[in-house]
Design a protein around this motif. Structure first.
Motif, PDB file in Angstrom:
ATOM      1  N   GLU A 191      46.390  30.338  34.441  1.00  0.00           N
ATOM      2  CA  GLU A 191      47.173  31.525  34.770  1.00  0.00           C
ATOM      3  C   GLU A 191      48.287  31.164  35.758  1.00  0.00           C
ATOM      4  O   GLU A 191      49.419  31.629  35.636  1.00  0.00           O
ATOM      5  CB  GLU A 191      46.275  32.609  35.364  1.00  0.00           C
ATOM      6  CG  GLU A 191      47.016  33.911  35.607  1.00  0.00           C
ATOM      7  CD  GLU A 191      46.122  35.001  36.131  1.00  0.00           C
ATOM      8  OE1 GLU A 191      46.274  36.143  35.672  1.00  0.00           O
ATOM      9  OE2 GLU A 191      45.284  34.735  37.013  1.00  0.00           O
ATOM     10  N   LEU A 233      39.030  36.891  34.820  1.00  0.00           N
ATOM     11  CA  LEU A 233      40.123  37.191  35.742  1.00  0.00           C
ATOM     12  C   LEU A 233      39.733  38.300  36.712  1.00  0.00           C
ATOM     13  O   LEU A 233      40.047  38.242  37.904  1.00  0.00           O
ATOM     14  CB  LEU A 233      41.388  37.564  34.966  1.00  0.00           C
ATOM     15  CG  LEU A 233      42.037  36.410  34.196  1.00  0.00           C
ATOM     16  CD1 LEU A 233      43.148  36.937  33.291  1.00  0.00           C
ATOM     17  CD2 LEU A 233      42.562  35.350  35.147  1.00  0.00           C
ATOM     18  N   TYR A 234      39.014  39.295  36.209  1.00  0.00           N
ATOM     19  CA  TYR A 234      38.531  40.369  37.076  1.00  0.00           C
ATOM     20  C   TYR A 234      37.555  39.807  38.114  1.00  0.00           C
ATOM     21  O   TYR A 234      37.653  40.116  39.305  1.00  0.00           O
ATOM     22  CB  TYR A 234      37.866  41.472  36.248  1.00  0.00           C
ATOM     23  CG  TYR A 234      37.292  42.576  37.096  1.00  0.00           C
ATOM     24  CD1 TYR A 234      38.130  43.566  37.615  1.00  0.00           C
ATOM     25  CD2 TYR A 234      35.939  42.618  37.393  1.00  0.00           C
ATOM     26  CE1 TYR A 234      37.615  44.577  38.402  1.00  0.00           C
ATOM     27  CE2 TYR A 234      35.419  43.626  38.189  1.00  0.00           C
ATOM     28  CZ  TYR A 234      36.259  44.604  38.692  1.00  0.00           C
ATOM     29  OH  TYR A 234      35.753  45.599  39.496  1.00  0.00           O
ATOM     30  N   TYR A 247      46.865  35.719  29.196  1.00  0.00           N
ATOM     31  CA  TYR A 247      45.417  35.675  28.989  1.00  0.00           C
ATOM     32  C   TYR A 247      45.056  35.333  27.551  1.00  0.00           C
ATOM     33  O   TYR A 247      44.062  34.656  27.298  1.00  0.00           O
ATOM     34  CB  TYR A 247      44.742  36.962  29.464  1.00  0.00           C
ATOM     35  CG  TYR A 247      44.980  38.176  28.602  1.00  0.00           C
ATOM     36  CD1 TYR A 247      44.068  38.537  27.617  1.00  0.00           C
ATOM     37  CD2 TYR A 247      46.098  38.972  28.780  1.00  0.00           C
ATOM     38  CE1 TYR A 247      44.274  39.638  26.824  1.00  0.00           C
ATOM     39  CE2 TYR A 247      46.314  40.088  28.003  1.00  0.00           C
ATOM     40  CZ  TYR A 247      45.400  40.419  27.022  1.00  0.00           C
ATOM     41  OH  TYR A 247      45.610  41.512  26.243  1.00  0.00           O
ATOM     42  N   LYS A 248      45.869  35.747  26.581  1.00  0.00           N
ATOM     43  CA  LYS A 248      45.594  35.408  25.180  1.00  0.00           C
ATOM     44  C   LYS A 248      45.786  33.910  24.941  1.00  0.00           C
ATOM     45  O   LYS A 248      45.052  33.299  24.170  1.00  0.00           O
ATOM     46  CB  LYS A 248      46.487  36.220  24.248  1.00  0.00           C
ATOM     47  CG  LYS A 248      46.138  37.688  24.227  1.00  0.00           C
ATOM     48  CD  LYS A 248      47.062  38.465  23.320  1.00  0.00           C
ATOM     49  CE  LYS A 248      46.704  39.937  23.356  1.00  0.00           C
ATOM     50  NZ  LYS A 248      47.584  40.731  22.495  1.00  0.00           N
ATOM     51  N   ASN A 290      39.681  38.130  30.287  1.00  0.00           N
ATOM     52  CA  ASN A 290      39.936  39.278  31.164  1.00  0.00           C
ATOM     53  C   ASN A 290      38.781  39.510  32.122  1.00  0.00           C
ATOM     54  O   ASN A 290      38.982  39.813  33.298  1.00  0.00           O
ATOM     55  CB  ASN A 290      40.204  40.542  30.344  1.00  0.00           C
ATOM     56  CG  ASN A 290      41.652  40.685  29.980  1.00  0.00           C
ATOM     57  OD1 ASN A 290      42.530  40.151  30.653  1.00  0.00           O
ATOM     58  ND2 ASN A 290      41.926  41.407  28.915  1.00  0.00           N
ATOM     59  N   ASN A 291      37.545  39.366  31.629  1.00  0.00           N
ATOM     60  CA  ASN A 291      36.380  39.520  32.501  1.00  0.00           C
ATOM     61  C   ASN A 291      36.378  38.466  33.608  1.00  0.00           C
ATOM     62  O   ASN A 291      36.069  38.761  34.760  1.00  0.00           O
ATOM     63  CB  ASN A 291      35.077  39.437  31.703  1.00  0.00           C
ATOM     64  CG  ASN A 291      34.833  40.671  30.875  1.00  0.00           C
ATOM     65  OD1 ASN A 291      35.409  41.728  31.115  1.00  0.00           O
ATOM     66  ND2 ASN A 291      33.980  40.542  29.871  1.00  0.00           N
ATOM     67  N   ALA A 322      39.763  36.887  24.259  1.00  0.00           N
ATOM     68  CA  ALA A 322      40.660  37.456  25.262  1.00  0.00           C
ATOM     69  C   ALA A 322      39.885  38.368  26.208  1.00  0.00           C
ATOM     70  O   ALA A 322      40.161  38.414  27.410  1.00  0.00           O
ATOM     71  CB  ALA A 322      41.785  38.225  24.578  1.00  0.00           C
ATOM     72  N   HIS A 323      38.889  39.061  25.685  1.00  0.00           N
ATOM     73  CA  HIS A 323      38.053  39.942  26.506  1.00  0.00           C
ATOM     74  C   HIS A 323      37.303  39.137  27.568  1.00  0.00           C
ATOM     75  O   HIS A 323      37.217  39.550  28.725  1.00  0.00           O
ATOM     76  CB  HIS A 323      37.082  40.720  25.612  1.00  0.00           C
ATOM     77  CG  HIS A 323      36.207  41.667  26.358  1.00  0.00           C
ATOM     78  ND1 HIS A 323      36.678  42.855  26.859  1.00  0.00           N
ATOM     79  CD2 HIS A 323      34.901  41.590  26.694  1.00  0.00           C
ATOM     80  CE1 HIS A 323      35.679  43.478  27.481  1.00  0.00           C
ATOM     81  NE2 HIS A 323      34.598  42.734  27.387  1.00  0.00           N
ATOM     82  N   THR A 324      36.775  37.984  27.179  1.00  0.00           N
ATOM     83  CA  THR A 324      36.053  37.128  28.122  1.00  0.00           C
ATOM     84  C   THR A 324      36.986  36.626  29.216  1.00  0.00           C
ATOM     85  O   THR A 324      36.621  36.614  30.397  1.00  0.00           O
ATOM     86  CB  THR A 324      35.402  35.939  27.383  1.00  0.00           C
ATOM     87  OG1 THR A 324      34.467  36.458  26.439  1.00  0.00           O
ATOM     88  CG2 THR A 324      34.702  34.997  28.337  1.00  0.00           C
TER      89      THR A 324
END
Length: 105
Positions: A47, A71-72, A53-54, A68-69, A64-66
Motif C-alpha cells: 500500500e 487494512l482495517y 487494494y485490488k 480490506n480486512n 480484495a475483501h481479505t
C-alpha cells in the motif's frame, strides 16, 4: 438531564453512559498496540508503494475483501485512521526502498 435532551443528547442514566464508554474502551484496546503480522506488514508495504487494494489482493493471491480486512486491522493496531497515518507510523523517515534483483554476471 432534561436540558441535555433538549440540546440533542441521549437520555441515558450515568450507569448506562459508563457501561457504553467501558465497552468502547475495551473494544479499542483489543487491537491497539498489537504487533503487525507478516501478512499485514506485506500489505502495508504494498500500500505504501502505491498499489490499490485490488492490486495487492492479486499480487498476494488474496481476495480484495481479505485485503480490506487486513487494512482495517492494521489501522486498528496502529491507532490510526488513514493509509498515510499508518505508513508514517511504521516508517517515519520514509518507506524502505523496493528490493531489486541484480542480474548474475
Amino acid at each position: 438531564m432534561i436540558a441535555s435532551v433538549v440540546k440533542g443528547w441521549p437520555a441515558l442514566c450515568p450507569f448506562a453512559q459508563r457501561a457504553i464508554a467501558d465497552f468502547f474502551q475495551r473494544a479499542g484496546d483489543q487491537g491497539a498496540g498489537a504487533p503487525l503480522t507478516r501478512c499485514e506488514e506485506k500489505i502495508l508495504l504494498l500500500e505504501a508503494r502505491g498499489l490499490l487494494y485490488k492490486e495487492i489482493a492479486a499480487q498476494l493471491h488474496l481476495s480484495a475483501h481479505t485485503v480490506n480486512n487486513h487494512l482495517y486491522a492494521i489501522r486498528q493496531k496502529l491507532g490510526v485512521h488513514t493509509a498515510i497515518e499508518a505508513i508514517n507510523r511504521i516508517w517515519p523517515h520514509g518507506q524502505p526502498e523496493a528490493k531489486t534483483r541484480t542480474p548474475k554476471s
